[in-house]
Design an enzyme around this catalytic site. Sequence first.
Site, PDB file in Angstrom:
ATOM      1  N   LEU A  17      34.298  39.719  40.561  1.00  0.00           N
ATOM      2  CA  LEU A  17      35.408  40.194  41.107  1.00  0.00           C
ATOM      3  C   LEU A  17      36.592  40.659  39.807  1.00  0.00           C
ATOM      4  O   LEU A  17      37.452  41.421  40.143  1.00  0.00           O
ATOM      5  CB  LEU A  17      36.188  38.786  42.217  1.00  0.00           C
ATOM      6  CG  LEU A  17      35.302  38.423  43.032  1.00  0.00           C
ATOM      7  CD1 LEU A  17      36.082  37.252  43.559  1.00  0.00           C
ATOM      8  CD2 LEU A  17      35.050  39.645  43.986  1.00  0.00           C
ATOM      9  N   ASP A  57      38.534  29.932  27.496  1.00  0.00           N
ATOM     10  CA  ASP A  57      38.247  28.860  28.584  1.00  0.00           C
ATOM     11  C   ASP A  57      39.828  28.462  29.284  1.00  0.00           C
ATOM     12  O   ASP A  57      40.712  27.996  28.453  1.00  0.00           O
ATOM     13  CB  ASP A  57      38.005  27.385  27.907  1.00  0.00           C
ATOM     14  CG  ASP A  57      37.721  26.099  28.814  1.00  0.00           C
ATOM     15  OD1 ASP A  57      38.338  26.351  30.089  1.00  0.00           O
ATOM     16  OD2 ASP A  57      36.859  25.246  28.245  1.00  0.00           O
ATOM     17  N   SER A 145      39.241  30.921  47.956  1.00  0.00           N
ATOM     18  CA  SER A 145      38.092  30.943  48.821  1.00  0.00           C
ATOM     19  C   SER A 145      38.085  30.582  50.147  1.00  0.00           C
ATOM     20  O   SER A 145      38.863  29.465  50.486  1.00  0.00           O
ATOM     21  CB  SER A 145      36.576  30.148  48.253  1.00  0.00           C
ATOM     22  OG  SER A 145      35.557  30.071  48.984  1.00  0.00           O
ATOM     23  N   TYR A 158      33.941  22.050  45.158  1.00  0.00           N
ATOM     24  CA  TYR A 158      34.373  23.648  45.148  1.00  0.00           C
ATOM     25  C   TYR A 158      35.577  23.721  46.146  1.00  0.00           C
ATOM     26  O   TYR A 158      36.621  24.105  45.713  1.00  0.00           O
ATOM     27  CB  TYR A 158      33.404  24.346  45.534  1.00  0.00           C
ATOM     28  CG  TYR A 158      33.523  26.027  45.529  1.00  0.00           C
ATOM     29  CD1 TYR A 158      33.830  26.545  44.397  1.00  0.00           C
ATOM     30  CD2 TYR A 158      33.461  26.702  46.799  1.00  0.00           C
ATOM     31  CE1 TYR A 158      34.053  27.961  44.373  1.00  0.00           C
ATOM     32  CE2 TYR A 158      33.829  27.837  46.742  1.00  0.00           C
ATOM     33  CZ  TYR A 158      34.019  28.617  45.401  1.00  0.00           C
ATOM     34  OH  TYR A 158      34.261  30.021  45.433  1.00  0.00           O
TER      35      TYR A 158
END
Length: 252
Positions: A17, A57, A145, A158
Amino acid sequence: MEINGKVFIVTGGASGLGEGTARMLAANGGKVVIADMQADKGEAVAKEIGGVFVKCDVSQEADGQAAVAAALQLGKLVGLVNCAGIAPAEKTVGKNGPHALAVFSKTVTVNLIGSFNMIRLAADAMGKNEPEATGERGVLISTASVAAYDGQIGQAAYSASKGGVVGMTLPIARDLARSGIRNMTIAPGIFGTPMLFGMPQEVQDALAASVPFPSRLGTPEDYAKLAKHIIENDMLNGEVIRLDGAIRLAPR
């Protein structure tokens, strides 16, 4: 907010993405900093689009600061698109015992803390901009998500991390309103990204068929189209947009 001539940071911009978004921004005249851990791929994409790569990071303050500094070298930083993330799968209690705490912690650290780290650093820099004609100084887009709402078996870590991204969308928008900085989140459904392409083909086909319409995997271009609209539409603020073809995830 116009893209042409402005500077944007895309985390996770070396693939998936993020790469699709970085290419869209460059195609529309934006100057792009790709902040990613994948040095070889990130440098290659940056070279193709005329951007800059910074190994980053997102959960580390110094790395985030380096990405913002690189962006400011290019001009007026007005946009951040957070696409960096990880998606481990592990049950709360599995055959080998309880969920590894380190896996849960790392997932939240990268996906949630990393997103907030980049938001706070980019917003601090954007707050010093001269406002656009609309009064805007910047726009922030993070990636959640659909698992934030209907996480599947094995997605506790997640879903928690992405649920956190959803939960901080509105308060951050309210925090930054006085500075003319918008904050939005996109919640993708089943998308064709490197993480998904690592699954067997029959699994990919089944996932695509489960999307009501269009019955296909989402693409980085689909995501980038929405990111472009969010950047250009100054009334979009403090909201999470599901980009999912009307899918609602089953337990497994």
